[in-house]
Design a protein around this motif. Structure first.
Motif, short mmCIF file in Angstrom:
data_model
loop_
_atom_site.label_atom_id
_atom_site.label_comp_id
_atom_site.label_asym_id
_atom_site.label_seq_id
_atom_site.Cartn_x
_atom_site.Cartn_y
_atom_site.Cartn_z
N ASP A 198 45.11 40.48 46.02
CA ASP A 198 44.12 41.33 46.04
C ASP A 198 42.55 40.68 46.14
O ASP A 198 42.78 39.34 46.58
CB ASP A 198 44.11 42.10 44.68
CG ASP A 198 43.63 41.29 43.47
OD1 ASP A 198 43.36 40.31 43.49
OD2 ASP A 198 43.34 42.04 42.41
N LEU A 199 41.81 41.13 46.34
CA LEU A 199 40.34 40.68 46.36
C LEU A 199 39.84 40.06 45.19
O LEU A 199 39.26 38.83 45.33
CB LEU A 199 39.48 41.78 46.87
CG LEU A 199 37.76 41.13 46.76
CD1 LEU A 199 37.64 40.37 47.85
CD2 LEU A 199 37.00 42.30 46.92
N HIS B 40 38.59 38.61 54.03
CA HIS B 40 39.36 37.70 53.08
C HIS B 40 40.84 38.27 52.72
O HIS B 40 41.79 37.40 52.97
CB HIS B 40 38.61 37.97 51.64
CG HIS B 40 39.23 37.47 50.48
ND1 HIS B 40 39.11 36.32 49.80
CD2 HIS B 40 40.48 38.22 49.55
CE1 HIS B 40 39.90 36.32 48.75
NE2 HIS B 40 40.75 37.12 48.80
N HIS C 152 44.40 36.08 53.48
CA HIS C 152 45.73 36.05 52.79
C HIS C 152 47.27 36.34 53.80
O HIS C 152 47.97 35.84 53.66
CB HIS C 152 45.70 37.17 51.89
CG HIS C 152 45.07 36.88 50.73
ND1 HIS C 152 45.15 35.68 49.93
CD2 HIS C 152 44.07 37.70 49.96
CE1 HIS C 152 44.39 35.61 48.85
NE2 HIS C 152 43.54 36.92 48.89
N GLU D 99 42.77 31.69 46.50
CA GLU D 99 41.93 32.88 46.80
C GLU D 99 40.93 32.39 47.40
O GLU D 99 40.00 32.84 48.28
CB GLU D 99 41.54 33.20 45.29
CG GLU D 99 42.72 34.32 44.78
CD GLU D 99 42.96 35.47 45.71
OE1 GLU D 99 42.12 35.90 46.59
OE2 GLU D 99 44.26 36.00 45.56
ZN LIG Z 1 42.56 37.51 47.65
#
Ligand SMILES: [Zn+2]
Length: 278
Positions: free
Chosen positions: A44-45, A160, A164, A196
């Motif tokens: 996820d973000l 972003h 990934h 990340e």
């Molecule tokens: Zn992420």
């Protein structure tokens, strides 16, 4: 951003009209974290968990799409198209073909190759099906709850998640997950932070080319920086619980996220995104 005249991507799967299932938000924050840990293997973000005590929403009614949401859907498809251009060029220069991801637009909850996707976790990417899952209401969440307003802020989020995908097609994500399975929780978190931050750097690489193409307007880069800072672990933890626990960080601090986004933006060079060094 000057995006209105640009082409959108055709790799969009619009599930906003389908009933995605019930979103249970009455489980409390611990229950929600357990739910995310148990059923959620995407990337996820931010590890962002919205307010789970708020209303339970059942998406059964026919879909009404506001003008704002329609514009956002179109904007997202343009951003996705720009990422396809940037990354296709990158792979082509190395004699490879970029396998483009699909962007799924949904509301509330939806089945994914990584388990049930819940919008309160924020936008995420599922490596098992190569899809980005986006609930467009996150745009307003960013604005109202995270203080990250604007189209360039949202574009950073999308870029972003595409980052990934790039990590997945390059095999980086798999390597990191293997390393994580052989280590303790603190070290696994530290590896997650590096992954990340690299996705932030890749978002910056995207920004570099978008800037070259004259798509950014005055203030857009500041918007994107602000968004990168807004989803820093320290900022989010402080906001959620009033204190920070650095060894539990999974995405990096506000300063780190902004810094790595900046590295990508300045250089436009994926090789500068080695967040695993040192
Ligand atoms: Zn992420």
């Amino acid at each position: 951003m000057r995006w209105q005249d640009r082409e959108g991507s055709s790799n969009i799967e619009d599930r906003r009209g389908s009933s995605g299932g019930r979103v249970t938000r009455s489980t409390g924050i611990l229950g929600m974290i357990a739910l995310l840990v148990g059923a959620y293997y995407g990337v996820d973000l931010s590890g962002f968990v919205g307010n789970p005590l708020q209303q339970a929403t059942v998406q059964n009614a026919p879909v009404q799409s506001s003008a704002q949401e329609q514009e956002l859907a179109r904007f997202s498809s343009v951003v996705l198209k720009e990422t396809e251009n940037v990354w296709s060029n990158y792979f082509a220069q190395r004699g490879a073909r970029y396998q483009v991801p699909t962007m799924v637009l949904y509301r509330g909850a939806t089945p994914t190759g990584c388990g049930t996707g819940n919008a309160e976790a924020g936008p995420f990417y599922c490596p098992a099906d190569n899809k980005l899952y986006i609930d467009l209401s996150f745009y307003n969440t960013m604005k109202r709850e995270l203080g990250a307003e604007g189209d360039a802020a949202f574009a950073y989020v999308l870029a972003h998640e595409v980052g990934h995908h790039v990590q997945t097609v390059l095999g980086t994500s798999q390597k990191v997950h293997q390393m994580q399975s052989r280590t303790n929780k603190t070290q696994a978190n530290a590896l997650s932070v590096r992954l990340e931050l690299q996705a932030d750097c890749y978002a910056g690489v995207w920004g570099h080319y978008v800037e070259k193409n004259g798509i950014f307007e005055a203030g857009d880069i500041e918007e994107a920086y602000n968004a990168a800072e807004a989803v820093g672990d320290d900022r989010l933890q402080q906001r959620a619980q009033g204190y920070t626990v650095p060894h539990s960080y999974t995405h990096g601090t506000s300063a780190q996220r902004k810094q790595w986004f900046q590295v990508g933006l300045r250089t436009g060079d994926i090789n500068q995104c080695n967040t695993f060094q040192n």
